[in-house]
Design an enzyme around this catalytic site. Structure first.
Site, PDB file in Angstrom:
ATOM      1  N   ASP A   1      21.799  50.834 121.661  1.00  0.00           N
ATOM      2  CA  ASP A   1      21.304  50.989 120.465  1.00  0.00           C
ATOM      3  C   ASP A   1      20.050  51.619 120.393  1.00  0.00           C
ATOM      4  OD1 ASP A   1      23.172  48.953 119.609  1.00  0.00           O
ATOM      5  OD2 ASP A   1      21.981  47.344 119.927  1.00  0.00           O
TER       6      ASP A   1
ATOM      7  N   ARG B   1      24.927  37.473 128.770  1.00  0.00           N
ATOM      8  CA  ARG B   1      23.845  36.971 127.687  1.00  0.00           C
ATOM      9  C   ARG B   1      23.651  35.582 128.065  1.00  0.00           C
ATOM     10  NH1 ARG B   1      23.315  41.304 124.601  1.00  0.00           N
ATOM     11  NH2 ARG B   1      25.144  42.566 123.897  1.00  0.00           N
TER      12      ARG B   1
ATOM     13  N   GLY C   1      17.406  45.679 127.763  1.00  0.00           N
ATOM     14  CA  GLY C   1      16.921  45.922 126.314  1.00  0.00           C
ATOM     15  C   GLY C   1      15.547  45.228 126.078  1.00  0.00           C
ATOM     16  N   ASN C   2      15.421  45.072 124.642  1.00  0.00           N
ATOM     17  CA  ASN C   2      13.775  44.259 124.392  1.00  0.00           C
ATOM     18  C   ASN C   2      14.236  42.833 124.501  1.00  0.00           C
ATOM     19  OD1 ASN C   2      15.539  43.546 122.092  1.00  0.00           O
ATOM     20  ND2 ASN C   2      14.946  45.354 120.687  1.00  0.00           N
TER      21      ASN C   2
ATOM     22  N   GLY D   1      23.987  43.812 127.343  1.00  0.00           N
ATOM     23  CA  GLY D   1      25.313  44.451 127.518  1.00  0.00           C
ATOM     24  C   GLY D   1      25.163  45.766 128.009  1.00  0.00           C
TER      25      GLY D   1
END
Length: 407
Positions: A138, A79, A107-108, A16
């Site tokens: 997040d 994604r 991100g992670n 995202g």
């Protein structure tokens, strides 16, 4: 990196987007384009798998640079769930193009994929230096004080909740409860940020619910009833990923497609219906939605600056010959209380697939306040110019003046 050799580097944006992800991208490109051939990966992992890349020459760069301050991922994001076969294919595509440097902003999940790409490349004897640049609203990445994108999203959430609260306060003879839903699949960092501008018990939000704590419907309804009785109305903020004691999310929509996965959402609507039916109180659900990660008008200046800085730091790491690492932000103590944050880096293994949960001591047991230390930590990321509204009971003031008549 020798200028004559002109090594190749591929860069992509995954997951995202945030309101500042393009600042990281342009920061990186600015720092390497003079001595590298830079390839932009279209739609990140999908592009790696399908060998969709474009060389960023001067003409393309001239177009990209206009997106530095725009939201969304200019290279395309999305994604894409990587399989072992996808990792193998991606490395073969990089090898065919003779690209030995890979930088991904994400991100992670992205950092996990970075680690796996490095593993596959090493296993097949291909030299590949992989660097990660953190990005997530997040704020759930380990090893960094905070993640670029979070400060701007937190600023949007805090200001939106403040404004919606003022609106509800003036409408409490018509509706009593509003339940606002923020992003946060497994963590409550954004929901906690909604409390930044709260200075008294009467000011909204009056209650927050985060995924780190089991959600109990009976207690929730009791809290709502108590708040309405004491204050006259209730504004609640919940994370989209709030779960019951069995770990079940309150509401979700699962899309069985490789490029979409599971989409959370609807917990606010579910709870608003429960409040209406169980307590007989007018209740409305509000979904803050994608504005949390793309509302350019309220971008944090610090957030944008740090996003660009980490892009430049990723370039410096590549020049040093490093690989398998993620650039980080390290907050330093300042005797004068000023905000000081330097850049650092950490191994991908320390970040990949791990989540940084909201600490237990941030939100009080009742969910009615956050700690002052959290507010102090968050304030420079959001901006000192964002202020709470006056704690003024305008309804009571009007009632006191009700007898005044024009003479």
């Amino acid at each position: 990196m020798g200028i004559l050799r002109k090594p190749k580097v591929a860069v992509g944006q995954a997951g995202g987007p945030t309101a500042v992800i393009n600042a990281s991208l342009l920061g990186f490109i600015d720092a390497v384009k003079a001595d590298c051939r830079v390839y932009g990966i279209v739609n990140a992992f999908q592009g790696l798998t399908e060998d969709r890349m474009i060389e960023i020459d001067e003409a393309i760069y001239g177009k990209l640079v206009r997106y530095r301050f725009l939201p969304g991922a200019v290279l395309g994001s999305g994604r894409w769930a990587m399989t072992e076969e996808d990792y193998q294919t991606a490395v073969r595509n990089l090898k065919r193009r003779d690209i030995h440097h890979l930088v991904l902003i994400g991100g992670n999940g992205t950092m996990f994929a970075c680690k796996e790409l490095a593993r596959v490349a090493e296993a097949c004897g291909y030299e590949l230096a992989v660097i990660g640049i953190p990005k997530t609203v997040d704020n759930d990445l380990m090893e960094t004080d905070h993640s670029p994108g979070y400060g701007s999203a937190a600023r949007y959430v805090a200001s939106s909740v403040r404004d919606i609260g003022a609106d509800l306060k003036s409408m409490q003879n018509f509706e009593k409860v509003r339940i606002i839903e923020t992003m946060g699949r497994n963590v409550g960092w954004l929901t906690a940020a909604s409390m930044l501008l709260k200075e008294s018990e009467e000011q909204p939000p009056h209650l927050i619910c985060v995924p780190e704590r089991p959600f109990v419907l009976e207690k929730f309804l009791q809290d709502i009833e108590r708040i309405v009785n004491n204050i006259g109305y209730a504004l609640v903020v919940i994370s989209e990923g709030v779960r019951d004691s069995s770990g079940n999310v309150l509401s979700q929509l699962t899309l069985h497609k490789k490029m979409t996965g599971t989409v959370l959402g609807g917990a606010s609507r579910f709870l608003a219906k429960k409040v209406s039916s169980e307590l007989n109180l007018p209740s409305r659900a509000e979904l803050l939605g994608m504005n949390q990660r793309c509302f350019a008008s309220v971008v944090s200046i610090v957030d944008r600056r740090e996003a660009e800085t980490l892009g430049k730091e990723a370039a410096a790491l590549l020049r040093s010959g490093a690989g398998g690492r993620m650039v980080t932000l390290v907050r330093e103590h300042s005797p004068q209380g000023a905000y000081v944050c330097r850049v650092g880096d950490c191994p991908l293994e320390a970040v990949a697939g791990r989540e940084r949960l909201l600490p237990d001591d941030v939100v009080n047991e009742r969910g009615t306040a956050v700690s002052e230390s959290f507010k102090e930590w968050l304030r420079p990321l959001v901006g000192y110019d964002l202020e709470p509204f006056p704690d003024w009971d305008f309804a009571e003031e009007i009632l006191l003046r009700k007898g005044d008549k024009m003479r």
